[in-house]
Motif scaffolding. Structure first.
Motif, short mmCIF file in Angstrom:
data_model
loop_
_atom_site.label_atom_id
_atom_site.label_comp_id
_atom_site.label_asym_id
_atom_site.label_seq_id
_atom_site.Cartn_x
_atom_site.Cartn_y
_atom_site.Cartn_z
N VAL A 332 142.09 71.44 98.45
CA VAL A 332 142.20 71.82 99.86
C VAL A 332 140.86 72.37 100.31
CG1 VAL A 332 143.41 73.24 101.54
CG2 VAL A 332 144.64 72.36 99.55
N MET A 333 140.35 71.86 101.43
CA MET A 333 139.07 72.34 101.94
C MET A 333 139.05 72.18 103.46
SD MET A 333 136.72 69.22 100.48
CE MET A 333 135.22 69.97 101.07
N GLY A 334 138.17 72.92 104.09
CA GLY A 334 138.06 72.87 105.54
C GLY A 334 137.23 71.69 106.00
N LYS A 335 137.52 71.27 107.24
CA LYS A 335 136.78 70.16 107.86
C LYS A 335 136.35 70.59 109.25
CE LYS A 335 135.42 65.87 108.61
NZ LYS A 335 134.27 65.27 107.90
N ILE A 336 135.03 70.75 109.42
CA ILE A 336 134.50 71.12 110.73
C ILE A 336 134.59 69.89 111.63
CG2 ILE A 336 132.47 71.90 111.98
CD1 ILE A 336 131.62 73.40 109.50
N ILE A 337 135.26 70.07 112.79
CA ILE A 337 135.51 68.92 113.67
C ILE A 337 134.23 68.45 114.33
CG2 ILE A 337 136.77 68.17 115.73
CD1 ILE A 337 138.92 70.20 114.99
N LYS A 338 133.50 69.36 114.97
CA LYS A 338 132.27 68.98 115.67
C LYS A 338 131.08 69.24 114.77
CE LYS A 338 134.09 69.94 120.29
NZ LYS A 338 133.90 70.72 121.53
N ARG A 339 130.58 68.21 114.20
CA ARG A 339 129.43 68.34 113.30
C ARG A 339 128.41 67.28 113.69
NH1 ARG A 339 128.39 67.17 107.48
NH2 ARG A 339 127.23 68.94 106.65
N SER A 340 127.17 67.67 113.89
CA SER A 340 126.17 66.75 114.43
C SER A 340 125.87 65.62 113.46
CB SER A 340 124.88 67.53 114.74
OG SER A 340 124.29 67.97 113.54
N ARG A 341 125.54 64.49 114.02
CA ARG A 341 125.21 63.33 113.19
C ARG A 341 123.93 63.56 112.40
NH1 ARG A 341 126.44 58.32 117.41
NH2 ARG A 341 128.69 58.76 117.63
N PHE A 342 123.03 64.36 112.96
CA PHE A 342 121.79 64.63 112.24
C PHE A 342 122.07 65.38 110.94
CE2 PHE A 342 118.36 67.67 111.36
CZ PHE A 342 117.34 66.77 111.08
N ILE A 343 122.98 66.35 111.03
CA ILE A 343 123.33 67.11 109.82
C ILE A 343 124.01 66.20 108.81
CG2 ILE A 343 124.75 69.00 108.94
CD1 ILE A 343 124.25 70.49 111.51
N ARG A 344 124.88 65.29 109.27
CA ARG A 344 125.54 64.36 108.35
C ARG A 344 124.51 63.46 107.68
NH1 ARG A 344 129.86 64.09 112.35
NH2 ARG A 344 131.77 64.96 111.43
N LEU A 345 123.46 63.08 108.46
CA LEU A 345 122.42 62.25 107.87
C LEU A 345 121.60 63.03 106.85
CD1 LEU A 345 120.90 59.51 107.96
CD2 LEU A 345 119.44 60.49 109.75
N ASP A 362 144.05 64.15 95.18
CA ASP A 362 144.29 64.16 96.62
C ASP A 362 143.50 65.28 97.27
OD1 ASP A 362 146.07 62.07 96.31
OD2 ASP A 362 147.82 63.38 96.13
N ILE A 363 142.84 64.96 98.38
CA ILE A 363 142.04 65.93 99.11
C ILE A 363 142.68 66.18 100.47
CG2 ILE A 363 139.78 66.43 100.12
CD1 ILE A 363 138.51 64.79 97.93
N HIS A 364 143.03 67.44 100.73
CA HIS A 364 143.64 67.84 101.99
C HIS A 364 142.59 68.54 102.84
CE1 HIS A 364 147.70 67.20 100.20
NE2 HIS A 364 147.08 67.60 99.09
N LEU A 365 142.37 68.04 104.06
CA LEU A 365 141.37 68.60 104.96
C LEU A 365 142.06 69.39 106.05
CD1 LEU A 365 138.98 65.52 105.31
CD2 LEU A 365 138.81 67.44 103.73
N VAL A 366 141.69 70.66 106.16
CA VAL A 366 142.24 71.54 107.20
C VAL A 366 141.23 71.58 108.34
CG1 VAL A 366 143.04 73.87 107.74
CG2 VAL A 366 143.47 72.90 105.47
N PRO A 367 141.57 71.06 109.52
CA PRO A 367 140.57 70.99 110.61
C PRO A 367 140.21 72.37 111.13
CG PRO A 367 142.75 70.35 111.40
CD PRO A 367 142.87 70.51 109.91
N TYR A 368 138.93 72.50 111.48
CA TYR A 368 138.43 73.77 112.00
C TYR A 368 137.31 73.47 112.97
CZ TYR A 368 136.38 78.44 112.20
OH TYR A 368 135.89 79.65 112.64
N GLN A 369 137.35 74.13 114.13
CA GLN A 369 136.34 73.91 115.16
C GLN A 369 135.34 75.05 115.12
OE1 GLN A 369 137.99 73.12 118.96
NE2 GLN A 369 136.02 72.76 119.97
#
Length: 891
Positions: A332-345, A362-369
């Motif tokens: 289980v881990m958090g998932k930041i919803i708004k994350r810039s494409r530059f950071i992903r790159l 299995d990986i469960h993503l908990v959304p977080y803004q």
């Protein structure tokens, strides 16, 4: 003995008390979705029912809220007085946990489970008070609302918009029974309007905020679902045991986003409770030495998770390896919803990397803004300017760059080429990375080296302008290489530091284990461990054993951590098996942090670590202490097992000796008794048969007297054994003159054997020997009697006493035929090869077995052998005390 025997009723009562002290109390929670549903009223009604059934019921603390129905029910029950605390001029009434433990009723009522105690109370939270009551075997009734459950805290806040600060860990309810108290939301609102819950002003505020219809409907649903999950958990656990199918959850603690992590932890706790499975909270840190326990770690522990903190600079690899090692099925881990494409790159999402490396999990993503976009790959650490910038690192960086420039000037003078000048600068950048601390100086030196090379050695000189073709690319690559190489150097240095730290810890564990192997008792184990930990942590560390904690008033006061107040804290930790003291929610005012050393649910000892403001107790210290406590518990258990094994061996030896003694006595007594009986029968039948000659009758009477004398000596031998302590197999010694003991023994032997010749040789000095004189006289008598009877010679018996620095030796020799090899082998056991006693009138008898027992009780030695010129020799030595040895050395 009859007076000392316990009455059966007393034994039964003692057993009942012991059973009650061993069992834990049962917790019953009256559970609702809001204030005013009737939890306290239902709790009090059930308490009255239990009181009518004959149970001992006590009201520990109930919040009446000025409700007449509740006050009437409280009035009908025995009530415990509250404890008063003064805080900012206000008197606060709180539950008195000490008085409750002293009263020890069968059932106690404690309202408001999630309540925070007043400042100065032993425990910060009321549920911690209740834990003590349950530990003492007292059943507890309490009340709580659904919004106070820790795992539902974020859900309640999301629904109501109100943050609830007073929460109770989910683990608190694991073994409890929940009784849901429920009414319709319309009825609750009607009661609120009528002022049955709050006063009119407070009721209006409540209806405008928390007590909204939509809120209450959602809270009611949460309460029913929570109670249903609690009921189903046991059934699911039984199903997992029978089928062998189970899940193991892992939540990743992200220091960069603590709010997101809290949401993940609560989500995992709810899932784990629904599935009835265990879960782990994994925290990965670059450096544990400066890190104290985080809020998220504390939250995970409150929610019932196993908190694991690892030190690593590669988060992904560490997670992958740990998941495989522990057999984790769900991450289980958090998932930041708004994350810039530059950071992903720049940095791929961790979850995408984990999917590729552990596809079976299995990986469960908990959304977080979140609006935060941190570019650093690893967890951020709050550091002050002083920890980042130091004058020493600044001077070292400037000095090394100046040296690099000087060497480059020399190289330029000898025309070694620009490429070699670049290598010189890169070399000194490596030296900066090696000598200084942190990435800052390595990065600054990399950039400064490029600028200095451009300024001093690239045309036009003393300018940052570059005209020469290809040099801009050269400078860019020089910067990249310098940054990369310095970064690699810093990582290697960090890994070397970690390796050195782990090696140091392993070395300490190795040294401790060696000390444990040679330790004689628990006190030596505790002393050794405390010394090692004190030296390593540079602070006072103490270890308390069970005996010291049982009698804190009699313990010596040595230092601030051994005062009676600190011993009381350690005693609480020993009983409750929980951490307490500095940095915890229990007994916060203590001067140290106290941790229990546990083994199979039993507390073996308590470790106390002194607090220091300039050197706080970090996660690294706690983790290492937990490792040490594991080794310590093993050492204590091993020491106990060794002591028990030695005790068993002693008991077996005592039983063997007792059996041999009884067999030998029964045989030895039978022989003279048979002779006496036969002789007496012959004399009694004298009138019925022919008259016996007077000489024959005299010979029979003499035989009776000799056998009777022998029996008397046997009884004296047996009585001498009673002077030996049965538990310790030792005797009470006093200083006796060896000459007097020998003289008394010879006087006794002459009464039985008046025609025997005994020659005595004594040392010139007056010898005082620590002994039991009566027992040693018996030893000398037995050995001299044995020599007289078995020498089969009229030659004299020799008794010789010699003195050495450490002992006094007694020798009894005869000039008979000596001892056979078979006799030497089984001499002092009183047994023959066929395992039957020898005839005491013709064999060695029981006397030598008793001799051996007496000498062993004196910590002496006993030997037997044959003289070269013929005859047997018996030698026993008694040790001198050290003071006696020194006195003889002076003479």
């Amino acid at each position: 003995m009859e007076d000392e025997r316990l009455d059966p009723e007393q034994i039964l009562e003692k057993w009942k008390k012991n059973e009650q002290s061993l069992r834990s109390g049962r917790l019953k929670v009256f559970f609702g979705y809001a204030a005013g549903v009737g939890k306290t009223y239902a709790m009090l009604k059930e308490a009255h029912e239990q009181l009518e059934e004959g149970k001992t019921v006590l009201v520990g603390y109930v919040e009446p809220h000025a409700r007449p129905e509740t006050e009437n029910l409280v009035a009908g029950l025995p009530t415990l007085p509250t404890k008063k605390y003064e805080y900012k001029g206000i008197t606060i009434n709180e539950f008195d946990v000490d008085a409750a433990l002293q009263a020890k009723p069968e059932i106690i009522l404690v309202d408001e489970l999630a309540h925070t105690n007043a400042v100065g109370a032993r425990n910060r939270k009321r549920y911690q008070d209740i834990e003590e009551l349950l530990k003492a075997g007292i059943d507890v009734y309490t009340t709580v609302n659904v919004q106070h459950i820790e795992s539902l805290n974020d859900v309640v806040e999301q629904v109501t918009g109100i943050h609830i600060s007073e929460t109770v860990p989910d683990t608190f309810f694991e073994t409890s029974s929940l009784k849901v108290v429920d009414i319709e939301t319309e009825e609750l609102l009607e009661r609120l309007k009528q002022g049955k819950i709050y006063h009119s002003e407070n009721a209006k505020k409540a209806m405008a905020n928390f007590f909204k219809t939509d809120n209450l409907i959602v809270l009611r649903g949460l309460a029913i679902r929570k109670a249903s999950d609690h009921i189903n958990t046991t059934n699911q656990q039984e199903t997992q045991k029978s089928t062998g199918i189970h899940s193991k959850l892992l939540t990743i603690i992200d220091e960069k986003n603590p709010d997101m992590t809290k949401k993940c932890l609560r989500w995992t706790a709810r899932l784990a409770q629904a599935l009835g499975t265990e879960w782990i909270a994994l925290e990965i840190l670059e450096d544990m030495s400066e890190h104290s326990e985080s809020d998220n770690s504390k939250l995970a522990a409150k929610l019932g998770g196993e908190v694991v903190t690892l030190e690593s600079d590669n988060q992904r690899e560490t997670i992958v390896q740990y998941v495989k090692m522990r057999g984790v099925t769900d991450v289980v881990m958090g998932k930041i919803i708004k994350r810039s494409r530059f950071i992903r790159l720049y940095r791929p999402d961790l979850e995408d990397e984990l999917v590729a490396f552990i596809p079976d999990v299995d990986i469960h993503l908990v959304p977080y803004q979140s609006n935060k976009y941190l570019l650093n790959k690893y967890a951020t650490k709050k550091k002050n300017l002083q920890s980042i910038f130091t004058w020493k690192d600044l001077y070292m960086t400037i000095g090394l760059l100046a040296l690099a420039t000087l060497f480059s000037e020399l190289g330029s003078y000898f025309h070694i080429g620009d490429q070699n000048l670049i290598l010189i600068y890169i070399l000194f950048v490596l030296l900066v990375a090696r000598i200084t601390t942190g990435y800052l100086w390595a990065a600054l030196s990399s950039m400064a080296s490029v600028l200095m090379f451009n300024w001093f050695f690239v045309e036009p000189l003393y300018s940052l302008t570059v005209y020469k073709q290809g040099y801009p690319v050269t400078l860019v690559f020089m910067l990249l290489v310098a940054l990369l190489v310095s970064n690699l150097m810093m990582q290697i240095k960090k890994q070397a530091f970690y390796a050195m730290k782990r090696e140091h810890q392993l070395e300490i564990l190795y040294e401790l284990n060696k000390k444990y192997l040679i330790a004689q008792d628990q006190n030596e184990i505790f002393t050794t461990t405390a010394e090692y930990l004190s030296n390593m942590l540079d602070r006072e560390v103490v270890l308390y054993g069970e005996q010291e904690l049982k009698n804190p008033e009699g313990a010596p006061i040595k230092g601030p951590l051994r005062s009676l107040e600190e011993l009381a804290v350690a005693n609480w930790v020993f009983i409750n098996q929980k951490q307490a003291g500095y940095g915890t929610d229990t007994l916060m005012g203590a001067k140290a942090l106290y941790l229990p050393v546990l083994s199979n649910g039993v507390t073996l000892a308590v470790i106390g670590i002194e607090k220091r403001n300039e050197n706080p107790i970090t996660d690294e210290i706690i983790s290492f202490l937990e490792l040490i406590s594991t080794q310590l518990s093993l050492a204590i258990e091993q020491n106990k097992l060794t002591s028990e094994r030695q005790q068993i061996l002693v008991e077996n030896e005592k039983e063997r000796m007792r059996g041999n003694l009884l067999r030998a006595i029964s045989h030895d007594l039978r022989t003279p008794l048979t002779g006496i009986s036969g002789s007496v029968e012959t004399i009694l039948n004298d009138d019925e048969t022919a008259k016996l000659p007077q000489e024959t009758k005299r010979r029979l009477l003499v035989g009776i007297k000799e056998d009777a004398d022998w029996l008397i000596r046997m009884v004296e031998n047996l009585l001498s054994i009673t002077r030996i302590n049965e538990e310790t197999m030792k005797v009470a010694k006093s200083k006796e003159a060896a000459e007097e003991v020998v003289s008394t023994a010879i006087q006794r032997i002459r009464k039985s054997y008046p025609h025997s010749e005994i020659k005595v040789t004594l040392p010139e000095e007056f010898v005082l020997v620590p002994m039991d004189s009566i027992l040693i006289e018996q030893v000398l008598f037995n050995l001299m009697e044995n020599a007289i009877r078995h020498s089969e010679s009229d030659s004299p018996i020799f008794v010789t006493v010699t003195l050495t620095e450490k002992e006094v030796t007694f020798e009894i020799t005869d000039q008979g035929k000596g001892l056979t090899p078979e006799q030497l082998k089984l001499l002092f056991s009183g047994m023959t090869k066929q395992n039957t006693p020898v005839d005491s009138k013709s064999g060695m008898g029981i006397g030598l077995s008793i001799v051996k027992t007496i000498i062993m009780a004196h910590d002496g030695t006993l030997k037997a052998g044959n003289r070269p010129q013929g005859g047997a020799i018996f030698t026993f030595a008694l040790p001198l005390e050290r003071k006696e040895q020194l006195e003889w050395q002076r003479f």
